[in-house]
Design a protein around this motif. Structure first.
Motif, PDB file in Angstrom:
ATOM      1  N   MET A 264       0.938  -1.180  -0.145  1.00 19.99           N
ATOM      2  CA  MET A 264       0.044  -0.036   0.104  1.00 19.99           C
ATOM      3  C   MET A 264       0.757   1.118   0.177  1.00 19.99           C
ATOM      4  SD  MET A 264      -3.159  -0.918  -0.326  1.00 19.99           S
ATOM      5  CE  MET A 264      -3.866   0.564   0.028  1.00 19.99           C
ATOM      6  N   GLN A 265       1.947   1.098   0.777  1.00 15.74           N
ATOM      7  CA  GLN A 265       2.661   2.371   0.536  1.00 15.74           C
ATOM      8  C   GLN A 265       3.402   2.596  -0.660  1.00 15.74           C
ATOM      9  OE1 GLN A 265       5.595   1.373   3.946  1.00 15.74           O
ATOM     10  NE2 GLN A 265       4.453   2.206   5.326  1.00 15.74           N
ATOM     11  N   ALA A 266       4.028   1.388  -1.313  1.00 14.85           N
ATOM     12  CA  ALA A 266       4.414   1.803  -2.659  1.00 14.85           C
ATOM     13  C   ALA A 266       3.604   2.076  -3.585  1.00 14.85           C
ATOM     14  CB  ALA A 266       4.977   0.036  -2.942  1.00 14.85           C
ATOM     15  N   GLN A 267       2.225   1.593  -3.657  1.00 15.27           N
ATOM     16  CA  GLN A 267       0.978   2.116  -4.295  1.00 15.27           C
ATOM     17  C   GLN A 267       0.794   3.647  -4.218  1.00 15.27           C
ATOM     18  OE1 GLN A 267      -0.296   0.046  -6.745  1.00 15.27           O
ATOM     19  NE2 GLN A 267      -0.947   2.029  -7.464  1.00 15.27           N
ATOM     20  N   ALA A 268       0.925   3.863  -2.815  1.00 17.29           N
ATOM     21  CA  ALA A 268       0.459   5.345  -2.796  1.00 17.29           C
ATOM     22  C   ALA A 268       1.715   6.127  -3.305  1.00 17.29           C
ATOM     23  CB  ALA A 268       0.501   5.385  -1.204  1.00 17.29           C
ATOM     24  N   TYR A 269       2.964   5.616  -3.150  1.00 21.34           N
ATOM     25  CA  TYR A 269       3.916   6.412  -3.489  1.00 21.34           C
ATOM     26  C   TYR A 269       3.948   6.635  -5.150  1.00 21.34           C
ATOM     27  CZ  TYR A 269       8.838   7.694  -4.754  1.00 21.34           C
ATOM     28  OH  TYR A 269       9.708   8.448  -5.062  1.00 21.34           O
ATOM     29  N   THR A 270       3.713   5.506  -5.706  1.00 18.17           N
ATOM     30  CA  THR A 270       3.511   5.219  -7.209  1.00 18.17           C
ATOM     31  C   THR A 270       2.381   6.283  -7.714  1.00 18.17           C
ATOM     32  OG1 THR A 270       4.238   3.134  -7.382  1.00 18.17           O
ATOM     33  CG2 THR A 270       3.131   3.773  -9.060  1.00 18.17           C
ATOM     34  N   ASN A 271       1.299   6.224  -6.784  1.00 14.50           N
ATOM     35  CA  ASN A 271       0.051   7.349  -7.306  1.00 14.50           C
ATOM     36  C   ASN A 271       0.565   8.685  -7.183  1.00 14.50           C
ATOM     37  OD1 ASN A 271      -1.388   5.005  -7.715  1.00 14.50           O
ATOM     38  ND2 ASN A 271      -2.368   5.145  -5.587  1.00 14.50           N
ATOM     39  N   LEU A 272       1.460   8.854  -5.957  1.00 16.18           N
ATOM     40  CA  LEU A 272       1.702  10.542  -5.897  1.00 16.18           C
ATOM     41  C   LEU A 272       2.748  10.727  -6.940  1.00 16.18           C
ATOM     42  CD1 LEU A 272       1.895  12.676  -3.781  1.00 16.18           C
ATOM     43  CD2 LEU A 272       3.926  11.776  -2.774  1.00 16.18           C
ATOM     44  N   GLU A 273       3.689   9.901  -7.211  1.00 14.03           N
ATOM     45  CA  GLU A 273       4.569  10.231  -8.483  1.00 14.03           C
ATOM     46  C   GLU A 273       3.580  10.305  -9.571  1.00 14.03           C
ATOM     47  OE1 GLU A 273       7.572   7.378  -8.872  1.00 14.03           O
ATOM     48  OE2 GLU A 273       8.748   8.545  -8.115  1.00 14.03           O
ATOM     49  N   THR A 274       2.658   9.488 -10.098  1.00 14.77           N
ATOM     50  CA  THR A 274       1.991   9.749 -11.153  1.00 14.77           C
ATOM     51  C   THR A 274       0.957  11.250 -11.261  1.00 14.77           C
ATOM     52  OG1 THR A 274       1.840   7.402 -11.381  1.00 14.77           O
ATOM     53  CG2 THR A 274       0.111   8.754 -12.441  1.00 14.77           C
TER      54      THR A 274
END
Length: 654
Positions: free
Chosen positions: A399-409
């Protein structure tokens, strides 16, 4: 009342020849039990005096001393009271002593019979830590012997201590002294036959048994500590990977690798899983050398109806959250007879036991951790707790990685949006203001100067109409792109002729300002399956761009090539169309960027030709919708460019 001197000191003072040694508690426990077994195995009914230091140590031995009391006439138990340990006489005589007595630091066991004796007198020497896990490491200094002289002396000293705390036992103590030859003046009548009546094999066998039991317990403790250490190392390794990286690939790879080290002779799988979704190939696996690999296989026990039923039952009392499933033996725990295909798969992949732990976060099911054993295996509570803890860590990490990816996107989208907004304001403002200004000037001139020559009036009207058309195309481009991105464009796919639509697109070009156009199409081209309106839009914009950026002395060449489906009859053949020009060309590093919205190779204020930068973006979206691809090639500035796109060929009806 307390006694300052220790029994060990008093005994050594009376018998100076005694030499003390150091013993661990585990050794003293084995010695004490072996000596006590002599009492239980014999018929001598001896005197037994035991000092346990603290009441809690005696509580562990109460059943044993109840049996000893049945084989001895007088049994005395001394201990410092901690709870309800008090004066008692049945079945053992208990003597509570003051906590500050030196006896609280000593361990004694004295047995005096008519035919044998035994003596164990020790004082606590070192206690590393006050910890139950290190209790067996406590050290004592003292002596143990079968020497009757030492046993009688130790018994006399202990009886004196007993009378200090319980003087009402004087008659019973005197009876013991007389019966077993224990005199206050210490003139014992020692029988020479005492030691001869002791069976050394019984004592040695018992002693070895207790020593081995102690070693087994110690070994088990070490194994438990080692297992906990491995599990803690595993969790730390995964936690470190999570802290070090937000890359899901690295986190999941570390998880299966480290988990595989803890569970030897097993296969560890980690796969993404969502109920109702299509299974994905196994991407993360660790296994022991003897097992076949499931990597890249389509595998998900969690999606099988048999496991779904089990999960549905487990969810009844778990607030709809999937629980762990531990199967010790699939042939016994599951009804495989009604699922022969699953049974065959389990046999093929050497799966006899399995542990399925869902990976989730706040009610969201993210994946599955699966452990498999080739033989029947009973999963312990510690095993399940460990894997569940790891699954929790992995769920948080994902979830942290997904949140970080979403934030970068999101950040990239915001940057793109800001750039698009700036371009939109600048370009649209310029593209709208320029033709509007021209139209306004022309119309004002016609109104203010009615006597203007006719030819000049025609020029003014033609200029106004030309810029009005320019505005119409600009607005139409915005509408088209908006419909494409919003998904509101209606597509009517039909077989059409490339030549026919190419002629239609060429008819709209201004021939007087266009370069020479060359058409090289193969004979008998098949029909293409496209939306006619969208296809003519692509041809028009690509030809318009080619002519716009190519001087009148240059050339625009249109060609086509049929691309077969590589021998697969189920794949649609494609037709590649190329529009090549000899114009200004494109820098190689910008060949992909030109398809972005509002992109213009020149700054809008320095442009030599008009345009909003929407044409190629519209072309790419239309071609994508038609199932083809579009791309550009160029050797660089002033070396021309080639635009290629593919569209599906219409399927012929036999």
């Amino acid at each position: 009342m307390s006694t300052s001197n220790s029994l060990l000191q008093d005994l050594r003072q009376a018998l100076p020849h005694l030499k003390t040694q150091i013993y661990f508690k585990s050794s003293l426990t084995a010695l004490s039990h072996a000596i006590e077994d002599l009492v239980l195995a014999g018929t001598d009914k001896p005197l037994v005096i035991a000092n346990f230091q603290q009441e809690r140590f005696y509580r562990q031995e109460i059943p044993r001393y109840q049996k000893i009391a049945q084989h001895a006439d007088q049994v005395y138990v001394l201990a410092a009271p901690e709870t309800d340990f008090g004066v008692a006489s049945d079945p053992c005589i208990t003597i509570p002593f003051a906590p500050d007595d030196e006896l609280a630091q000593e361990w004694h066991l004295v047995v005096v019979g008519q035919q044998y004796s035994a003596c164990l007198v020790c004082q606590e020497y070192a206690s590393p830590l006050d910890s139950a896990s290190l209790d067996q490491a406590r050290q004592f200094k003292g002596i143990w012997t079968f020497d009757p002289q030492v046993s009688l002396q130790a018994a006399q000293l202990l009886l004196e201590r007993i009378l200090t705390y319980r003087p009402e036992l004087a008659a019973k103590v005197k009876q013991a002294q007389q019966r077993y030859g224990i005199l206050t003046e210490f003139q014992p009548q020692v029988s020479t036959s005492w030691l001869l009546e002791i069976d050394p094999r019984l004592f040695v066998n018992r002693l070895v048994t207790y020593l081995q039991a102690s070693q087994y317990r110690l070994l088990k403790a070490y194994r438990t500590i080692g297992s906990k250490e491995r599990k803690e190392r595993l969790i730390n390794a995964i936690a470190t990977a999570i802290r070090r990286s937000l890359n899901p690939e690295e986190i999941l790879t570390v998880t299966v690798t480290e988990l595989g080290k803890v569970f030897s002779n097993s296969r560890c799988l980690l796969y993404r899983y969502q109920p109702g979704s299509q299974s994905q190939p196994i991407a993360y696996e660790s296994k022991s050398p003897g097992l076949r690999s499931l990597k890249e296989e389509i595998w998900s026990l969690a999606s099988h109806p048999l496991f779904q039923t089990t999960w549905a039952q487990s969810q009844t009392n778990s607030k709809n959250q999937s629980e762990t499933i531990a199967i010790a033996d699939v042939s016994q725990d599951l009804g495989l007879q009604s699922h022969p295909e699953l049974k065959a798969q389990l046999v093929r992949w050497q799966i006899r036991a399995c542990l399925l732990v869902p990976i989730g976060y706040q009610g969201t099911w993210l994946g599955m951790l699966e452990l498999q054993q080739p033989e029947a295996h009973l999963w312990t509570k510690d095993d399940v707790a460990l894997v569940e803890a790891i699954a929790t860590q992995v769920g948080v990490a994902l979830m942290q990685a997904q949140a970080y990816t979403n934030l970068e996107t999101l950040n990239r989208q915001l940057v793109d949006l800001e750039r698009i907004q700036s371009n939109l304001i600048a370009i649209v403002g310029h593209e709208l203001r320029t033709p509007l200004s021209t139209i306004r000037v022309c119309l004002e001139s016609l109104v203010s100067e009615p006597e203007m020559p006719l030819n000049l009036q025609q020029t003014m009207l033609q200029t106004a109409l030309s810029d009005a058309e320019r505005l119409r195309k600009l607005i139409q481009d915005f509408i088209t792109l908006s419909r494409l991105e919003g998904g509101s464009m209606r597509w009517q796919l039909e077989p059409i002729s490339l030549q026919e639509y190419l002629d239609l697109a060429l008819s709209g070009l201004e021939s007087q300002t266009s370069p020479r156009i060359v058409i090289e199409l193969p004979d008998h081209l098949p029909l293409i399956q496209v939306d006619g309106e969208g296809f003519i839009e692509v041809l028009t914009k690509l030809l318009d761009n080619a002519c716009k950026f190519t001087p009148k002395s240059g050339q625009v060449k249109i060609s086509a090539q049929l691309l077969n489906a590589l021998g697969n009859s189920h794949k649609t053949s494609m037709l590649k169309v190329t529009i090549a020009d000899t114009g200004r060309g494109i820098e190689p590093n910008r060949l992909e960027t030109i398809f972005e919205r509002f992109y213009q190779e020149e700054g809008f204020l320095q442009r030599t030709v008009g345009g909003t930068g929407l044409g190629l973006a519209i072309c790419r979206r239309i071609i994508d919708k038609l199932g083809g691809e579009i791309w550009a090639e160029s050797l660089g500035k002033d070396q021309g460019s080639q635009f290629h796109f593919t569209v599906p060929v219409a399927m012929s009806i036999a």
